[in-house]
Design a protein around this motif. Structure first.
Motif, PDB file in Angstrom:
ATOM      1  N   GLY A  66       4.651  -2.935  -8.123  1.00 48.99           N
ATOM      2  CA  GLY A  66       4.231  -1.530  -8.162  1.00 48.99           C
ATOM      3  C   GLY A  66       2.748  -1.445  -7.872  1.00 48.99           C
ATOM      4  N   CYS A  67       2.326  -1.989  -6.741  1.00 50.03           N
ATOM      5  CA  CYS A  67       0.893  -2.192  -6.452  1.00 50.03           C
ATOM      6  C   CYS A  67       0.105  -0.904  -6.249  1.00 50.03           C
ATOM      7  CB  CYS A  67       0.716  -3.125  -5.260  1.00 50.03           C
ATOM      8  SG  CYS A  67       1.477  -2.550  -3.726  1.00 50.03           S
ATOM      9  N   GLY A  68       0.737   0.198  -5.902  1.00 49.11           N
ATOM     10  CA  GLY A  68       0.016   1.463  -5.745  1.00 49.11           C
ATOM     11  C   GLY A  68      -1.121   1.348  -4.743  1.00 49.11           C
ATOM     12  N   SER A  69      -2.342   1.593  -5.193  1.00 47.38           N
ATOM     13  CA  SER A  69      -3.523   1.530  -4.324  1.00 47.38           C
ATOM     14  C   SER A  69      -3.976   0.095  -4.078  1.00 47.38           C
ATOM     15  CB  SER A  69      -4.674   2.311  -4.956  1.00 47.38           C
ATOM     16  OG  SER A  69      -5.120   1.645  -6.132  1.00 47.38           O
ATOM     17  N   GLY A  70      -3.399  -0.849  -4.803  1.00 42.11           N
ATOM     18  CA  GLY A  70      -3.802  -2.246  -4.690  1.00 42.11           C
ATOM     19  C   GLY A  70      -4.908  -2.628  -5.657  1.00 42.11           C
ATOM     20  N   ILE A  71      -5.263  -1.736  -6.557  1.00 50.24           N
ATOM     21  CA  ILE A  71      -6.407  -1.978  -7.435  1.00 50.24           C
ATOM     22  C   ILE A  71      -6.253  -3.248  -8.261  1.00 50.24           C
ATOM     23  CG2 ILE A  71      -5.566  -0.442  -9.262  1.00 50.24           C
ATOM     24  CD1 ILE A  71      -8.577   0.248  -9.770  1.00 50.24           C
ATOM     25  N   LEU A  72      -5.080  -3.506  -8.817  1.00 47.00           N
ATOM     26  CA  LEU A  72      -4.912  -4.698  -9.651  1.00 47.00           C
ATOM     27  C   LEU A  72      -4.932  -5.968  -8.801  1.00 47.00           C
ATOM     28  CD1 LEU A  72      -2.279  -3.405 -12.222  1.00 47.00           C
ATOM     29  CD2 LEU A  72      -4.758  -3.585 -12.489  1.00 47.00           C
ATOM     30  N   SER A  73      -4.386  -5.902  -7.615  1.00 42.91           N
ATOM     31  CA  SER A  73      -4.446  -7.048  -6.700  1.00 42.91           C
ATOM     32  C   SER A  73      -5.895  -7.364  -6.336  1.00 42.91           C
ATOM     33  CB  SER A  73      -3.657  -6.744  -5.424  1.00 42.91           C
ATOM     34  OG  SER A  73      -2.283  -6.653  -5.686  1.00 42.91           O
ATOM     35  N   ILE A  74      -6.662  -6.331  -6.058  1.00 41.10           N
ATOM     36  CA  ILE A  74      -8.069  -6.504  -5.680  1.00 41.10           C
ATOM     37  C   ILE A  74      -8.874  -7.064  -6.846  1.00 41.10           C
ATOM     38  CG2 ILE A  74     -10.157  -5.233  -5.011  1.00 41.10           C
ATOM     39  CD1 ILE A  74      -8.138  -3.371  -3.410  1.00 41.10           C
ATOM     40  N   VAL A  75      -8.655  -6.518  -8.035  1.00 43.81           N
ATOM     41  CA  VAL A  75      -9.335  -7.040  -9.225  1.00 43.81           C
ATOM     42  C   VAL A  75      -8.989  -8.516  -9.401  1.00 43.81           C
ATOM     43  CG1 VAL A  75      -9.415  -6.941 -11.759  1.00 43.81           C
ATOM     44  CG2 VAL A  75      -9.580  -4.830 -10.427  1.00 43.81           C
ATOM     45  N   ALA A  76      -7.702  -8.857  -9.272  1.00 43.42           N
ATOM     46  CA  ALA A  76      -7.274 -10.251  -9.442  1.00 43.42           C
ATOM     47  C   ALA A  76      -8.005 -11.165  -8.464  1.00 43.42           C
ATOM     48  CB  ALA A  76      -5.765 -10.364  -9.265  1.00 43.42           C
ATOM     49  N   LEU A  77      -8.087 -10.773  -7.207  1.00 42.44           N
ATOM     50  CA  LEU A  77      -8.777 -11.593  -6.207  1.00 42.44           C
ATOM     51  C   LEU A  77     -10.269 -11.708  -6.505  1.00 42.44           C
ATOM     52  CD1 LEU A  77      -6.932 -10.378  -3.000  1.00 42.44           C
ATOM     53  CD2 LEU A  77      -6.842 -12.692  -3.986  1.00 42.44           C
ATOM     54  N   LYS A  78     -10.878 -10.599  -6.892  1.00 41.46           N
ATOM     55  CA  LYS A  78     -12.321 -10.628  -7.187  1.00 41.46           C
ATOM     56  C   LYS A  78     -12.626 -11.468  -8.426  1.00 41.46           C
ATOM     57  CE  LYS A  78     -14.176  -7.364  -4.277  1.00 41.46           C
ATOM     58  NZ  LYS A  78     -15.439  -6.713  -4.038  1.00 41.46           N
ATOM     59  N   LEU A  79     -11.636 -11.594  -9.318  1.00 43.41           N
ATOM     60  CA  LEU A  79     -11.828 -12.410 -10.525  1.00 43.41           C
ATOM     61  C   LEU A  79     -11.511 -13.891 -10.295  1.00 43.41           C
ATOM     62  CD1 LEU A  79     -10.372 -10.033 -13.275  1.00 43.41           C
ATOM     63  CD2 LEU A  79     -12.778 -10.628 -12.895  1.00 43.41           C
ATOM     64  N   GLY A  80     -10.928 -14.215  -9.127  1.00 47.58           N
ATOM     65  CA  GLY A  80     -10.697 -15.619  -8.827  1.00 47.58           C
ATOM     66  C   GLY A  80      -9.286 -16.028  -8.482  1.00 47.58           C
ATOM     67  N   ALA A  81      -8.354 -15.083  -8.372  1.00 44.03           N
ATOM     68  CA  ALA A  81      -6.998 -15.443  -7.939  1.00 44.03           C
ATOM     69  C   ALA A  81      -7.071 -15.987  -6.516  1.00 44.03           C
ATOM     70  CB  ALA A  81      -6.077 -14.225  -8.001  1.00 44.03           C
ATOM     71  N   ARG A  82      -6.216 -16.931  -6.191  1.00 49.65           N
ATOM     72  CA  ARG A  82      -6.227 -17.498  -4.839  1.00 49.65           C
ATOM     73  C   ARG A  82      -5.447 -16.636  -3.858  1.00 49.65           C
ATOM     74  NH1 ARG A  82      -2.440 -20.658  -7.365  1.00 49.65           N
ATOM     75  NH2 ARG A  82      -0.421 -20.852  -6.330  1.00 49.65           N
ATOM     76  N   GLU A  83      -4.447 -15.912  -4.397  1.00 53.43           N
ATOM     77  CA  GLU A  83      -3.572 -15.113  -3.541  1.00 53.43           C
ATOM     78  C   GLU A  83      -2.874 -14.064  -4.389  1.00 53.43           C
ATOM     79  OE1 GLU A  83       0.330 -15.780  -0.628  1.00 53.43           O
ATOM     80  OE2 GLU A  83      -0.450 -17.462  -1.785  1.00 53.43           O
ATOM     81  N   VAL A  84      -2.591 -12.917  -3.776  1.00 56.53           N
ATOM     82  CA  VAL A  84      -1.794 -11.887  -4.442  1.00 56.53           C
ATOM     83  C   VAL A  84      -0.661 -11.460  -3.518  1.00 56.53           C
ATOM     84  CG1 VAL A  84      -3.647 -10.993  -5.909  1.00 56.53           C
ATOM     85  CG2 VAL A  84      -3.263  -9.978  -3.678  1.00 56.53           C
ATOM     86  N   ILE A  85       0.456 -11.164  -4.138  1.00 61.39           N
ATOM     87  CA  ILE A  85       1.598 -10.567  -3.448  1.00 61.39           C
ATOM     88  C   ILE A  85       1.861  -9.260  -4.179  1.00 61.39           C
ATOM     89  CG2 ILE A  85       4.035 -10.786  -2.811  1.00 61.39           C
ATOM     90  CD1 ILE A  85       2.254 -12.942  -1.508  1.00 61.39           C
ATOM     91  N   GLY A  86       1.946  -8.166  -3.433  1.00 61.86           N
ATOM     92  CA  GLY A  86       2.195  -6.866  -4.043  1.00 61.86           C
ATOM     93  C   GLY A  86       3.449  -6.230  -3.476  1.00 61.86           C
ATOM     94  N   THR A  87       4.140  -5.499  -4.330  1.00 61.87           N
ATOM     95  CA  THR A  87       5.323  -4.751  -3.890  1.00 61.87           C
ATOM     96  C   THR A  87       5.214  -3.325  -4.398  1.00 61.87           C
ATOM     97  OG1 THR A  87       6.680  -5.225  -5.847  1.00 61.87           O
ATOM     98  CG2 THR A  87       6.768  -6.823  -4.034  1.00 61.87           C
ATOM     99  N   ASP A  88       5.806  -2.413  -3.647  1.00 65.39           N
ATOM    100  CA  ASP A  88       5.888  -1.026  -4.093  1.00 65.39           C
ATOM    101  C   ASP A  88       7.055  -0.359  -3.384  1.00 65.39           C
ATOM    102  OD1 ASP A  88       3.525   0.826  -5.629  1.00 65.39           O
ATOM    103  OD2 ASP A  88       5.173   1.898  -4.657  1.00 65.39           O
ATOM    104  N   LEU A  89       7.594   0.678  -4.000  1.00 62.34           N
ATOM    105  CA  LEU A  89       8.695   1.430  -3.421  1.00 62.34           C
ATOM    106  C   LEU A  89       8.226   2.347  -2.291  1.00 62.34           C
ATOM    107  CD1 LEU A  89      10.480   2.518  -6.728  1.00 62.34           C
ATOM    108  CD2 LEU A  89      11.099   0.622  -5.211  1.00 62.34           C
ATOM    109  N   ASP A  90       6.940   2.669  -2.280  1.00 59.57           N
ATOM    110  CA  ASP A  90       6.377   3.667  -1.377  1.00 59.57           C
ATOM    111  C   ASP A  90       5.587   2.994  -0.248  1.00 59.57           C
ATOM    112  OD1 ASP A  90       4.932   5.743  -0.173  1.00 59.57           O
ATOM    113  OD2 ASP A  90       4.477   6.723  -2.067  1.00 59.57           O
ATOM    114  N   ALA A  91       5.948   3.293   0.984  1.00 61.17           N
ATOM    115  CA  ALA A  91       5.254   2.717   2.150  1.00 61.17           C
ATOM    116  C   ALA A  91       3.770   3.111   2.174  1.00 61.17           C
ATOM    117  CB  ALA A  91       5.939   3.161   3.440  1.00 61.17           C
TER     118      ALA A  91
END
Length: 180
Positions: A105-130
């Motif tokens: 449920g990535c929405g705007s991608g905010i949590l994925s972006i935060v994760a990457l900026k904090l040091g995650a190596r990769e993010v995979i996001g899914t959402d129902l809405d294109a």
């Protein structure tokens, strides 16, 4: 006229009240952009979440900067559940060596972006809405994150077997789902 006729026909089988129909004209405003006046920069600990249309203040230059333009997607970071997810990402990403993160449920991608900026190596996001997939990809670019660091898929991860196969299982150190 057609609605009035249909209401009169319904009156034969159900109570429709007075059946009065009125119309009004709304002011022609820029509804797509007017909400922006209410979305201002704010911090969550050492993370500054800033709308793309605001300038960065000098006193905020030492913070982890997340720039967001949610567009029609959920995810300005203002909602309490989003902030709780961000705090948990801060807490746990710091204890791991470059985790892989799934953002359901990535929405705007905010949590994925935060994760990457904090040091995650990769993010995979899914959402129902294109529109959310587009928004997430655009916000990744705005935050100067490489496109290959995040992959976003449209679909229902619970029901869509093909999506489940793309996303994979048992390969994520962190899963975040800021959804109902």
């Amino acid at each position: 006229k057609q609605v009035k006729i249909a209401l009169e026909e319904l009156r034969n089988v159900v109570e429709v009240g007075s059946g009065t129909i009125t119309s009004d004209q709304t002011e022609d405003l820029d509804w797509i952009n007017n909400w922006k006046e209410f979305f201002k920069s704010f911090t969550i600990d050492n993370i500054l979440i800033k709308p793309t249309w605001e300038e960065l203040n000098v006193e905020d230059e030492d913070k982890i900067l997340i720039e967001i333009d949610p567009g029609v997607s959920f995810g300005t970071g203002k909602h309490e559940t989003t902030q709780l997810c961000i705090k948990q990402l801060q807490k746990y990403i710091g204890t791991m060596e470059a985790p892989k993160v799934l953002d359901v449920g990535c929405g705007s991608g905010i949590l994925s972006i935060v994760a990457l900026k904090l040091g995650a190596r990769e993010v995979i996001g899914t959402d129902l809405d294109a529109d959310c997939i587009t928004s997430s990809e655009e916000n990744m670019a705005v935050n100067h994150l490489p496109a290959e660091a995040g992959t976003f898929y449209k679909g229902n991860l619970i029901d869509d077997v093909a999506l489940q196969e793309k996303v994979g299982t048992e390969e994520y150190e962190i899963v975040v789902a800021n959804i109902l």
